[in-house]
Design a protein around this motif. Sequence first.
Motif, short mmCIF file in Angstrom:
data_model
loop_
_atom_site.label_atom_id
_atom_site.label_comp_id
_atom_site.label_asym_id
_atom_site.label_seq_id
_atom_site.Cartn_x
_atom_site.Cartn_y
_atom_site.Cartn_z
N ILE A 1 21.08 53.38 -29.37
CA ILE A 1 19.67 53.58 -29.71
C ILE A 1 18.96 52.24 -29.58
O ILE A 1 19.37 51.24 -30.17
CB ILE A 1 19.53 54.13 -31.14
N LEU A 2 17.89 52.22 -28.80
CA LEU A 2 17.18 50.97 -28.56
C LEU A 2 15.92 50.83 -29.40
O LEU A 2 15.53 49.72 -29.75
CB LEU A 2 16.82 50.85 -27.07
N SER B 1 16.79 57.87 -21.57
CA SER B 1 16.35 59.16 -22.10
C SER B 1 15.60 58.95 -23.41
O SER B 1 15.76 57.93 -24.08
CB SER B 1 17.54 60.11 -22.31
N ILE B 2 14.76 59.94 -23.76
CA ILE B 2 13.98 59.89 -24.99
C ILE B 2 14.10 61.24 -25.70
O ILE B 2 14.02 62.29 -25.07
CB ILE B 2 12.50 59.59 -24.69
N TYR B 3 14.32 61.19 -27.02
CA TYR B 3 14.48 62.41 -27.82
C TYR B 3 13.32 62.51 -28.81
O TYR B 3 13.00 61.54 -29.49
CB TYR B 3 15.81 62.39 -28.57
N ILE B 4 12.72 63.69 -28.88
CA ILE B 4 11.59 63.92 -29.79
C ILE B 4 12.00 64.94 -30.84
O ILE B 4 12.36 66.07 -30.52
CB ILE B 4 10.35 64.41 -29.01
N LEU C 1 15.54 68.79 -33.14
CA LEU C 1 15.25 68.23 -31.83
C LEU C 1 14.34 69.19 -31.07
O LEU C 1 14.69 70.35 -30.84
CB LEU C 1 16.54 67.99 -31.05
N LEU C 2 13.15 68.71 -30.69
CA LEU C 2 12.19 69.55 -29.99
C LEU C 2 12.25 69.38 -28.48
O LEU C 2 12.06 70.34 -27.74
CB LEU C 2 10.77 69.22 -30.47
N LYS C 3 12.50 68.14 -28.03
CA LYS C 3 12.42 67.87 -26.60
C LYS C 3 13.29 66.68 -26.24
O LYS C 3 13.37 65.70 -26.98
CB LYS C 3 10.96 67.58 -26.21
N THR C 4 13.95 66.77 -25.09
CA THR C 4 14.68 65.64 -24.54
C THR C 4 14.10 65.31 -23.18
O THR C 4 14.05 66.16 -22.29
CB THR C 4 16.18 65.97 -24.38
N ILE C 5 13.60 64.07 -23.04
CA ILE C 5 13.08 63.61 -21.75
C ILE C 5 14.21 62.85 -21.07
O ILE C 5 14.56 61.74 -21.47
CB ILE C 5 11.85 62.70 -21.93
N LEU C 6 14.81 63.48 -20.08
CA LEU C 6 15.97 62.90 -19.40
C LEU C 6 15.56 62.11 -18.17
O LEU C 6 14.46 62.26 -17.64
CB LEU C 6 16.95 64.01 -19.01
N ASP C 7 16.48 61.27 -17.74
CA ASP C 7 16.31 60.51 -16.49
C ASP C 7 15.02 59.70 -16.47
O ASP C 7 14.30 59.64 -15.46
CB ASP C 7 16.35 61.45 -15.29
#
Length: 410
Positions: free
Chosen positions: A78-79, A95-98, A106-112
Amino acid sequence: CSSLAIGTTTGYRLFSLSSVEQLDQVHESNEIPDVYIVERLFSSSLVVVVSHARPQQMNVYHFKKGTEICNYSYSSNILSIRLNRQRLVVCLEESIYIHNIKDMKLLKTILDTPPNATGLCALSINHANSYLAYPGSATSGEIALYDGNTLKTACAIPAHDGPLAALAFNSTGSKLASASEKGTVIRVFSIPGGQKLYEFRRGMKRYVNISSLVFSMDSQFLCASSNTETVHIFKLEHLTDSRPEEPPTWSGYMGKMFQAATNYLPAQVSGMMSQDRAFATVRLNISGQRNICALSTIQKLPRLLVTTSDGHLYIYNLDPQDGGECVLIKNHSLLGSGKMEENKENDLQPPVPQSYAATVARQSTVPSTSTMPGYSEDGGALRGEVIPEHEFATGPVCLDDENEFPPVSI
């Protein structure tokens, strides 16, 4: 800007910033060592912690009760973590997790996402829009703007030529400031449209690493600090504002000459010459050390706060009318045991000019922080209390209710 959280080799500490003279420690935890991320949800009892011992795990605590709300593990380190009263965002390198702040789902994962080694991202503290900004490219200064409420991409902003180094929303989420790795130009864009509103130049001679970029709560000022000894504060005002006529001085005459010359110069050059300079500055007695700044109103006066990685908090007075060199009025040591150990040598208390005091006391110059969107001045920062329920968007989170967040491991 009402409290300060620091991670240390032994755990983490939370402080209240309600006074210049005294720094009140709200909470100290030594349960988890080597804490490198600690984020508190405004003045509430919710705190998110990540340690070097388990860099892929996020721990969410109710520090007032001493209970763990939940923990999440991710595929890589985790950064950074950002949160408001609606969303909790976890940023990894690619990646980003919301998450929904109410139930931590967890509502959304923004991958790549483009490689983001520093975990650079910004989340609007205004839960009504919850905009999220992060690098849209690893090679250019494109900003990806994402709507954290609708969970949809908003737009892409071509902010800089080189890779991004800093991002910051204002308190309402209507403006976004950015700087590239060169660190020479800082730009401010409208949100969600992405139009460029302001452009500030903090120096042309050397490249710097901007480590902190922050608006004041009323969005009148923007502060930028770097690995150099100078902190710059810019004033966001339109050049079309009515101003008194400049006196017939040499500098005023030369300024008009330059302004006239810009009509005949290439766009790139003329842009550089017409950019605003810093409204106020601070010269730190250290250089090359990471620091984080905040523009806050403490005891009804505007202050610049600078926290350095060696564990010191410097408090300066900011003259909102005339700017200039900010005056150091207090230096706190954050790493003392028990009660705060203060550095008496730098404990300066110069007299404040009466005209300045009269200026900052005017309501029109410094709005009360209690009227700022998404901000509560109810003493919660000092006592670790909950945020008033009406300040939550939908489905208020009651952090004094153990049943609201049953301790679970996910």
